[in-house]
Design an enzyme around this catalytic site. Structure first.
Site, short mmCIF file in Angstrom:
data_model
loop_
_atom_site.label_atom_id
_atom_site.label_comp_id
_atom_site.label_asym_id
_atom_site.label_seq_id
_atom_site.Cartn_x
_atom_site.Cartn_y
_atom_site.Cartn_z
CB SER A 146 -2.36 -59.13 -1.14
OG SER A 146 -3.10 -60.06 -1.87
CG ASP B 142 -0.59 -60.51 -4.32
OD1 ASP B 142 0.03 -60.03 -3.36
OD2 ASP B 142 -1.67 -61.13 -4.19
#
Length: 336
Positions: free
Chosen positions: A55, A170
């Site tokens: 991320s 993510d």
């Protein structure tokens, strides 16, 4: 590519094993702390042989690998108000993500455009999740910005990123602090940067709650309404924002501190934080790093990208505390 199949991820692993690995965890706005950590490590001659980022950790790790960390820091510090953060939010409410992400992608391209992960001087791996299967995907080749986008595509906020026929989101959903990736690529000393807030309770059960005082709740609601939406959502500086969606932005991204109504992304982000914290503790317990750097980021909300100065300072302070530990372990492992 499933993370378990290393031959598909990289068929040309070098014969010499990397010595130091950095596992940069996810954490949205708290991820600016990575900048401070990386600065301190570099200033003290601690240069990793492999970087694994999830991320926001992918963004910071990629910038560091490309020798563009100062540019990322300048960008982070330029977001010094809620208005500037919101200016990067190109709303796409009728798609699979609330924010299109094109404005952010354009800013990243200013300094990182045209770079490919496999050509970086430091071996770099980004972590993403496959939406359809939940597989952990290790991204080792391809356009760096595209791979970054896949790693930070928080479901519901950003649209999934299609890569090789897979919809990727993510990476913090499956591997919030990718220590295991550094180990797989041969790192003997793994340094993890964990962005889980210290305020996240580590207990699990509340056996009972006191009776709910309905009259008190009504009084609080009336007081909140009397203060008006600007006070209620904490976006007073957005009053003059020339954006037809500013009401939506206020209601959806405001009041992340529990002081008023929460928008869908704010509720989703807090829920995601809880899941990520539990996942992080589970993964780190099963595959612990040699050194863990824990920046104090409890006062920074997941959407508080305008608090870069505070986050970077927290990263520097946390990394400075662990320099002796890193030096000691490096000596024991004979890492030059």
């Amino acid at each position: 590519m499933p993370a378990s199949d290393l031959t598909q991820i990289d068929e040309t692993l070098p014969s010499g094993m990397p010595s130091i690995g950095l596992a940069l965890g996810g954490g949205a706005a708290r991820g600016w702390a990575h900048i401070g950590v990386l600065e301190v490590l570099a200033e003290n001659g601690i240069v990793p042989d492999v970087i694994a980022g999830t991320s926001i950790g992918a963004v910071a790790g990629g910038a560091f690998s490309a020798d563009k960390l100062p540019e990322l820091k300048d960008f982070a510090l330029s977001l010094n108000s809620a208005r500037r953060v919101i200016s990067l939010a190109d709303l796409t409410p009728l798609s699979s993500g609330l924010v299109g992400g094109k404005k952010l992608e354009s800013r990243l391209k200013n300094h990182l455009g045209g770079l490919r992960i496999e050509n970086l001087p430091i071996r770099t791996v980004f972590i993403a999740s496959e939406l359809a299967t939940g597989h952990e995907i290790w991204l080792r080749r391809g356009d760096m910005i595209e791979m970054m986008r896949a790693s930070y595509a928080l479901p519901g906020v950003f649209k999934p990123v299609p890569i090789n026929g897979r919809a990727l989101v993510d990476g913090a959903l499956v591997n919030p602090v990718p220590v295991s990736v550094c180990r797989a690529y041969g790192a003997r000393l793994v340094i993890a940067i964990n962005l889980s807030p210290e305020t996240m309770p580590h207990g699990g059960v509340v056996p009972d709650l006191p009776d709910f005082d309905e009259q008190l709740a009504l009084a609080e609601d009336e007081e909140t309404d009397a203060n008006g939406p600007e006070q209620r959502f904490g976006w007073r500086d957005l009053t003059g924002l020339a954006n037809p969606f500013r009401t939506v932005l206020r209601s959806q991204f405001g009041a992340s501190d529990g002081s008023g109504p929460r928008g869908i992304p704010a509720v989703m982000m807090q829920s995601f934080t809880i899941i990520q914290d539990r996942m992080t503790r589970s993964r780190l317990a099963g595959d612990p790093p040699d050194v863990t750097i824990d920046p104090y980021v409890g006062g920074i909300g997941m959407f508080d990208f305008y608090k870069a100065e505070q986050a970077i300072a927290a990263g520097r302070e946390a990394a400075s505390r662990k320099l002796d530990d890193i030096a000691h372990l490096s000596e024991r492992l004979k890492i030059s």
